[in-house]
Write an enzyme that holds these catalytic residues in place. Structure first.
Site, PDB file in Angstrom:
ATOM      1  N   ASN A 154      40.548 -46.060  29.717  1.00 51.52           N
ATOM      2  CA  ASN A 154      40.123 -44.667  29.488  1.00 51.52           C
ATOM      3  C   ASN A 154      39.126 -44.173  30.536  1.00 51.52           C
ATOM      4  OD1 ASN A 154      38.091 -46.257  28.427  1.00 51.52           O
ATOM      5  ND2 ASN A 154      37.722 -44.954  26.648  1.00 51.52           N
ATOM      6  N   LYS A 177      38.817 -58.078  35.578  1.00 54.85           N
ATOM      7  CA  LYS A 177      40.202 -57.820  35.151  1.00 54.85           C
ATOM      8  C   LYS A 177      40.266 -56.392  34.603  1.00 54.85           C
ATOM      9  CE  LYS A 177      42.435 -57.868  31.427  1.00 54.85           C
ATOM     10  NZ  LYS A 177      43.243 -56.633  31.610  1.00 54.85           N
ATOM     11  N   PRO A 178      40.820 -55.458  35.393  1.00 51.65           N
ATOM     12  CA  PRO A 178      40.952 -54.094  34.877  1.00 51.65           C
ATOM     13  C   PRO A 178      42.147 -53.986  33.946  1.00 51.65           C
ATOM     14  CG  PRO A 178      41.861 -54.218  37.092  1.00 51.65           C
ATOM     15  CD  PRO A 178      41.329 -55.596  36.771  1.00 51.65           C
ATOM     16  N   SER A 232      38.431 -52.602  22.526  1.00 51.81           N
ATOM     17  CA  SER A 232      38.472 -52.496  21.065  1.00 51.81           C
ATOM     18  C   SER A 232      37.602 -53.564  20.401  1.00 51.81           C
ATOM     19  CB  SER A 232      39.907 -52.652  20.574  1.00 51.81           C
ATOM     20  OG  SER A 232      40.310 -53.997  20.721  1.00 51.81           O
ATOM     21  N   GLU A 253      30.976 -53.649  24.644  1.00 54.30           N
ATOM     22  CA  GLU A 253      30.926 -52.216  24.319  1.00 54.30           C
ATOM     23  C   GLU A 253      32.245 -51.920  23.633  1.00 54.30           C
ATOM     24  OE1 GLU A 253      31.795 -48.655  24.344  1.00 54.30           O
ATOM     25  OE2 GLU A 253      31.562 -48.512  26.521  1.00 54.30           O
ATOM     26  N   CYS A 287      35.207 -43.829  23.496  1.00 52.46           N
ATOM     27  CA  CYS A 287      34.602 -44.532  22.354  1.00 52.46           C
ATOM     28  C   CYS A 287      33.498 -43.696  21.713  1.00 52.46           C
ATOM     29  CB  CYS A 287      33.981 -45.849  22.808  1.00 52.46           C
ATOM     30  SG  CYS A 287      35.158 -46.877  23.634  1.00 52.46           S
ATOM     31  N   GLU A 384      39.168 -45.225  14.798  1.00 57.86           N
ATOM     32  CA  GLU A 384      39.005 -44.333  15.949  1.00 57.86           C
ATOM     33  C   GLU A 384      40.308 -43.580  16.150  1.00 57.86           C
ATOM     34  OE1 GLU A 384      36.410 -45.785  19.686  1.00 57.86           O
ATOM     35  OE2 GLU A 384      37.965 -47.146  19.077  1.00 57.86           O
TER      36      GLU A 384
HETATM   37  C1  SIN Z   1      33.675 -45.162  26.649  1.00 58.60           C
HETATM   38  O1  SIN Z   1      34.398 -44.398  26.053  1.00 58.60           O
HETATM   39  O2  SIN Z   1      33.809 -46.384  26.495  1.00 58.60           O
HETATM   40  C2  SIN Z   1      32.615 -44.729  27.627  1.00 58.60           C
HETATM   41  C3  SIN Z   1      32.273 -43.315  27.578  1.00 58.60           C
HETATM   42  C4  SIN Z   1      31.109 -42.940  28.462  1.00 58.60           C
HETATM   43  O3  SIN Z   1      30.573 -43.724  29.244  1.00 58.60           O
HETATM   44  O4  SIN Z   1      30.715 -41.794  28.365  1.00 58.60           O
END
Ligand code: SIN
Length: 480
Positions: A154, A177-178, A232, A253, A287, A384
């Site tokens: 994202n 690793k992207p 996730s 995160e 997120c 979510e």
């Molecule tokens: C995320 O959605 O994981 C990051 C969003 C952000 O850095 O603003």
């Protein structure tokens, strides 16, 4: 169209490589499913090779001065700014977000590199007053070692720089690793790191669509001392378990379920503006997107009407086209999740005010939707959404809404709108979230700590705290 300096190879030990077995996977534009490129599909063998390269490079990189590392990071930052338009174009191609938003992400991503180039020079230790006259007590901060970074689709650029820049600044080396959905932006960053003169083995990129295999190697390898993951909660828990066998440090995160609360003393226009900014950023795929919009009964109708009007101004389409404000969902799986949540909500009594279905013309697009009469019994209030659906709940009292907002295992971001200063303090302190937006829907900046409470994660990224995640504190006790 692929920019010629963007390689379609993995980057290990300063070399651009194919997979040992020559296998590749394809990257597609989520707007029209066109092929953008093919990148190597690496496995365990190449991942081990990258860890070895990072291990060798650590020896020299960790011993360099902070200002040496800082200068190289600064060069990397300058190149990202020079190539910002090209990086944004590539990001829109592989991720779909509108070009203006993509450019915003490139600048946001680069700002972490600039910030940590500066912070590299400020990893101070302490001299602590000793309890005995014949001893001196000192602390040093030293790089943890090799860092494995696993990043999501994202934010194909900024989630990389938010991890890699503080790690390199601290003196660590990195194996990244992207996401398999967006590997090209990662390779573009690696190409610029190479141009900046960041030495071989310091920053390595593994492209793969075998995420669980590569994730397992990275999270169980004894030479990897730290894992930083954005994604996730389910995958984060698995990685955390896998890291346990070698007691790695972790930064996670993870998912969120952000409440967005509008009290009846709020500035409603400001709240609508904030809701649009928070809810529809990246088509709802962040997120920290507002997931549950709680509106106090007295202002409910006014808020919903103005939000719906603002929604009608949004333009869906190809992110490369001028004026487009909402791009596609990343793939069909994401679409099916939104459809499942919507079906469940409608079944349990929610009402669609606008939108409410797949877009008829464009594939992968869900219509921007306003849903009223949402309740905590619906799955949409627990998961979510990751799509452009604004689910609206009503409430009567501050106490009721604070309890509702906290009734979730997640605790990443929360937002509320109020002009009552006492309420602002009360609610900010009561919400169990790592990030609180008060009278604003945009909270992301490199200077502030980003991270969650409860099952939304461990650790903080960005800010003066971000570099600490990559440092060990060593205590020296000196007898004199
Ligand atoms: C995320 O959605 O994981 C990051 C969003 C952000 O850095 O603003």
């Amino acid at each position: 169209m692929l920019l010629e300096w963007i390689k379609q190879k993995s980057y290990i030990n300063g070399q651009w490589l194919d997979a040992a077995d020559r296998s590749v996977f394809s990257v597609h534009n989520p707007f029209n499913q066109e092929l953008i490129g093919n990148v190597p599909n690496l496995g365990a063998v190449e991942t081990l090779q990258a860890v070895d390269a990072a291990h060798v490079a650590f020896e020299d990189w960790s011993k360099q001065t902070a200002s040496y590392r800082s200068n190289l990071l600064r060069k990397w930052y300058d190149l990202q700014i020079t190539h910002a338009d090209e990086l944004a174009h590539l990001l829109t191609l592989e991720q779909g977000k509108p070009l203006k938003e993509a450019k915003g992400e490139i600048l946001y991503g680069a700002s972490f590199v600039e910030w940590f180039a500066e912070e590299a020079k400020r990893t101070y230790g302490d001299v602590i007053p000793s309890p005995s006259a014949d001893k001196r007590i000192i602390t040093l901060k030293q790089p943890i070692g090799i860092v494995a970074a696993i990043t999501p689709w994202n934010f194909p650029n900024a989630m990389i720089t938010r991890k890699v820049a503080p790690a390199l600044a601290a003196g660590c080396t990195v194996v990244l690793k992207p996401s398999e959905e967006t590997p090209l932006s990662a390779l573009a960053l690696a190409a610029l790191a190479e141009q900046a003169g960041i030495p071989a083995g310091v920053f390595n990129v593994i492209t793969t669509n075998q995420a669980s295999l590569v994730g397992r190697v990275l999270s169980s390898h004894p030479l990897v001392k730290k894992l930083s993951f954005t994604g996730s909660t389910a995958v984060g828990k698995l990685l955390l378990q896998q890291c346990a066998s070698t007691v790695k440090k972790v930064s996670l995160e993870l998912g969120g379920n952000a409440p967005f609360i509008v009290f009846d003393d709020a500035d409603i226009d400001l709240a609508v503006e904030g809701a649009i900014a928070s809810k529809y950023r990246n088509a709802g795929q962040t997120c920290v997107c507002a997931n549950r919009i709680f509106v106090q009964a007295k202002v409910h109708d006014a808020f919903v009407e103005r939000l719906s009007d603002a929604m009608k101004q949004q333009k869906l389409g190809n992110g490369l086209e001028e004026g487009v404000t909402i791009g596609p969902l990343i793939n069909e799986k994401a679409m099916q999740k939104v459809e499942r949540l919507m079906a469940d909500a409608l079944d349990k009594g929610a009402r669609v005010l606008i939108g409410g279905k797949r877009h008829e013309q464009f594939n992968n697009f869900y219509e921007p939707t306003v849903l009223t009469h949402a309740t905590p019994k619906m799955s949409i209030s627990e998961e979510e959404i990751f799509g452009p659906v604004a689910a609206i709940y009503t409430f009567q009292t501050e106490q009721e809404v604070t309890a509702l907002a906290n009734t979730t295992p997640y605790g990443l971001a929360a937002y509320f709108y109020s002009r009552d200063i006492s309420r602002v303090w009360r609610v900010a302190e009561a919400l169990e979230y790592g990030i609180i937006g008060i009278n604003t829907g945009l909270i992301s900046t490199p200077v502030a700590p980003f991270g969650g409470m409860k099952e939304s994660g461990i650790g903080r990224e960005g800010s003066k705290y971000g570099i600490e995640e990559y440092l060990e504190i060593k205590y020296l006790c000196l007898g004199i």
